[in-house]
Design an enzyme around this catalytic site. Sequence first.
Site, PDB file in Angstrom:
ATOM      1  CG  ASP A 342      -0.171  -0.021   2.570  1.00 31.92           C
ATOM      2  OD1 ASP A 342       0.947  -0.641   2.631  1.00 31.92           O
ATOM      3  OD2 ASP A 342      -0.591   0.484   3.563  1.00 31.92           O
ATOM      4  CG  HIS A 669      -1.696  -7.221  -1.699  1.00 30.21           C
ATOM      5  ND1 HIS A 669      -2.742  -7.138  -2.329  1.00 30.21           N
ATOM      6  CD2 HIS A 669      -1.600  -5.974  -1.034  1.00 30.21           C
ATOM      7  CE1 HIS A 669      -3.523  -5.770  -2.108  1.00 30.21           C
ATOM      8  NE2 HIS A 669      -3.019  -5.329  -1.260  1.00 30.21           N
ATOM      9  CG  ASP A 717       3.004 -16.400  -5.315  1.00 27.77           C
ATOM     10  OD1 ASP A 717       2.751 -15.195  -5.113  1.00 27.77           O
ATOM     11  OD2 ASP A 717       3.754 -17.049  -6.425  1.00 27.77           O
ATOM     12  CD  GLU A 726       0.549  -5.913   1.832  1.00 28.96           C
ATOM     13  OE1 GLU A 726      -0.791  -6.227   2.476  1.00 28.96           O
ATOM     14  OE2 GLU A 726       0.584  -4.632   1.954  1.00 28.96           O
TER      15      GLU A 726
HETATM   16  O1  9MR Z   1       1.433  -7.030   9.517  1.00 30.18           O
HETATM   17  C1  9MR Z   1       0.258  -6.418  10.152  1.00 30.18           C
HETATM   18  C2  9MR Z   1      -0.445  -7.084  11.211  1.00 30.18           C
HETATM   19  O2  9MR Z   1       0.668  -7.699  12.109  1.00 30.18           O
HETATM   20  C3  9MR Z   1      -1.342  -6.688  11.791  1.00 30.18           C
HETATM   21  O3  9MR Z   1      -2.364  -7.501  12.540  1.00 30.18           O
HETATM   22  C4  9MR Z   1      -2.424  -5.824  10.718  1.00 30.18           C
HETATM   23  C5  9MR Z   1      -3.610  -4.943  11.200  1.00 30.18           C
HETATM   24  O4  9MR Z   1      -3.010  -3.791  11.666  1.00 30.18           O
HETATM   25  O5  9MR Z   1      -1.703  -5.301   9.704  1.00 30.18           O
HETATM   26  C6  9MR Z   1      -0.668  -5.707   8.948  1.00 30.18           C
HETATM   27  O6  9MR Z   1      -0.046  -4.856   8.467  1.00 30.18           O
HETATM   28  C7  9MR Z   1      -0.249  -4.010   7.324  1.00 30.18           C
HETATM   29  C8  9MR Z   1      -0.665  -2.786   7.457  1.00 30.18           C
HETATM   30  O7  9MR Z   1      -1.762  -2.641   8.421  1.00 30.18           O
HETATM   31  C9  9MR Z   1      -0.902  -1.979   6.327  1.00 30.18           C
HETATM   32  N1  9MR Z   1      -0.030  -2.219   5.231  1.00 30.18           N
HETATM   33  C10 9MR Z   1       0.531  -3.523   4.913  1.00 30.18           C
HETATM   34  C11 9MR Z   1       0.652  -4.456   6.152  1.00 30.18           C
HETATM   35  C12 9MR Z   1       0.788  -5.810   5.809  1.00 30.18           C
HETATM   36  O8  9MR Z   1      -0.310  -6.456   5.470  1.00 30.18           O
END
Ligand code: 9MR
Length: 746
Positions: A342, A669, A717, A726
């Site tokens: 993102d 992702h 994948d 991601e």
């Molecule tokens: O890796 C993160 C995970 O541990 C959390 O539970 C989740 C909720 O906050 O978010 C994950 O991180 C994501 C982040 O929120 C936004 N950017 C991508 C991150 C990886 O998916």
Amino acid sequence: MNRRRTALLSLTALLAAGLAAVPAGPAGADEVERIRNGTFDAGTESWWTSGVTAGPDGGGLCADVPGGTVNRWDAAVGQNDLALTEGETYRVSFRASGAPAGHGVRAVVGLQVPPYDAYHEVVPQLDVSGDTYTYTFTAPAGTAQGQLAFQLGGAADPWRFCLDDVSLLGGVPPEKHEPDTGPRVRVNQIAYLPRGPKNATLVTEATTPLPWQLRAASGAVLARGRTVPRGVDASSGQNVHSIDFGARRTPGTGLTLTVDGETSRPFDIGTAAYEQLSLDAAKFYYTQRSGTPIRDDLRPGYGRAAGHVDVAPNQGDGAVPCQPGVCDYTLDVTGGWYDAGDHGKYVVNGGISVWQLLSTHERALHARTGDADRLGDGSLALPESGNKVPDILDEARWELQFLLKMQVPDGEPLAGMAHHKIHDEQWTGLPLLPSADPQKRELHPPTTAATLNLAATAAQAARLYEPYDRRFAATALTAARKAWAAALAHPDVLASEADGTGGGAYPDGNVTDEFYWAAAELYLTTGEREFKDHVLTSPVHTADVFGPVAFDWASTAVPARLDLATVPSRLPGRDAVRRSVRAGADRYLATLRAHPYGMPYAPAGQRYDWGSTHQVLNNAVVLATAHDLTGDAKYRDGAVQAMDYVLGRNALNVSYVTGYGEVSAQNQHSRWYARQLDPASPRPPAGSLAGGANSSIQDPLAQEKLKGCVGQFCYIDDIRSWSTNELTINWNAALAWMASYVADQG
Ligand code: 9MR
């Protein structure tokens, strides 16, 4: 801690395999066609057009698309008011052609009204003769205002698009996902160190030992032995045996293991691959940079315009306001790294990532086997290479400077605290270059956790940049002290779990560990009494912090403990700190030895965490640190062995690191490594770590394909699976640290 991203616009596209021309079959009993006049027998009835000149042609519809539009949606054809049911599976198909060849059409099923969520999207490249395209997806939400649109804009020159036989069939069966797991002998597909452990896992029904052979590329047998039956592995549900060929120490390439009629994927015995991986894992960060153009000469194939500088359609990070009601100033928060796939930038995740990259450097300074030149000046092909500063410090500084900008300015009520994050107002779709993001950017409220992340990393930076740039070191230390004081004044301002629209929430309900970590870093840099006292009186200092997951962005007690154990200081009781690290490592070693896949990771009930690959690696960091502290080879062997899982010795027979191993993650992702959606977009760069198995499968694709998955199998994948696949700055930091460590053991 689970983050829902239901409004995500990225529920997208299909594998290249899905692009094959498949005729849409007749509708079955419960299958209901949603498209009206999909064969254009009634001319253009029920269809709308926008920004194109379109009409019936050759039995279908053709549109003349003007050149010179900016966005895909500036020119489009579509149909509205489609009823979609949450959880129902749909097959979308159409016949399309484009002239001249090579233009992409973004075919998207989603909402026709704000926030325009995309439930499914693809960008196939069209050719002149035309093809039929068929995809299956499950609707993540229900609506009466569904839309199927063919977006055609963004091309420099005019082109002609033709469409026919459009169908959106509801009630089709979900596609069953059968992972292709290849040969049943599972190995580290990259390399085993010549003097390191060499283990593999065999999936078999057999319950008695089986003979194995290690073979050279020529087929010659180099070693033989017998497997050890291990019973049913709880993390995969498979009956497995383990294989130990550690006695073979001679370097070689293209080796294989043969057992039970199966031959493994090839691997090396050698060190070179880890030297390369330590570079690639750290090079990952340059192409995550925000606020600067990415130079194609430094990363061929990855050059792109600067993201979120104040150039349209970006709203830019040069003067970002707060969310309504949060503050009345704006901040220049340009720069830093994008968090993941993102375009958000989050202080807590930036903090742990910076810490781990800085620690990769700091370990190399203090550890017996450390080699600080490995990531030294000129090693990472950065714009700063050649400035006499180690490249790893140049890269970490890019993020540190952003973290400093997130600090609330003097004169404001919360001066010295750090804003938790900055990101788009709404989630955006994929693919989308950072420079093409049209969304409004917003600062979210300051939090104690973010403030302490700033204090910890800026304090650590102060001691590490001191030899290279005293002014920067001093600036960092001042900011760290200010952040520390602000956190003490506001000790329980927590991020809201609900603040997850347009970006991740990153909520953390307990910041005692962040206080401990910040105090530890400030103490190690300054030696001052206030920080020492905080460390010594913190309940975290003597708590058992080495749980099933050693550390992550929300759990920072172990980073503090590791630094207190390894960075020279006069801390009273430092021996006990070191012993605690060793005791933690003993536990991970016991887990690893009991695990038929050799992992130092066994979460309760085999419920794999979000980003489990990096959890395996972070547990291995504890093992590696115990080795650094004691020189005891058993810890080194454990740490090194943990890499095997990430590099292919696993139930799916996949390397989670792009470009490493015969079969590796390719479709993480990401909005700008979106090759799976758009052939013009690159794949993730070599050395990008996928998050890996996640038992909570939060995204709709994983929910459809992986329902009921056991542990290691909760991974796919596919670019749409943001909860299992991601890529992120914190996960790659674990890889960079470990790859450096393993390379040092050669
Ligand atoms: O890796 C993160 C995970 O541990 C959390 O539970 C989740 C909720 O906050 O978010 C994950 O991180 C994501 C982040 O929120 C936004 N950017 C991508 C991150 C990886 O998916």
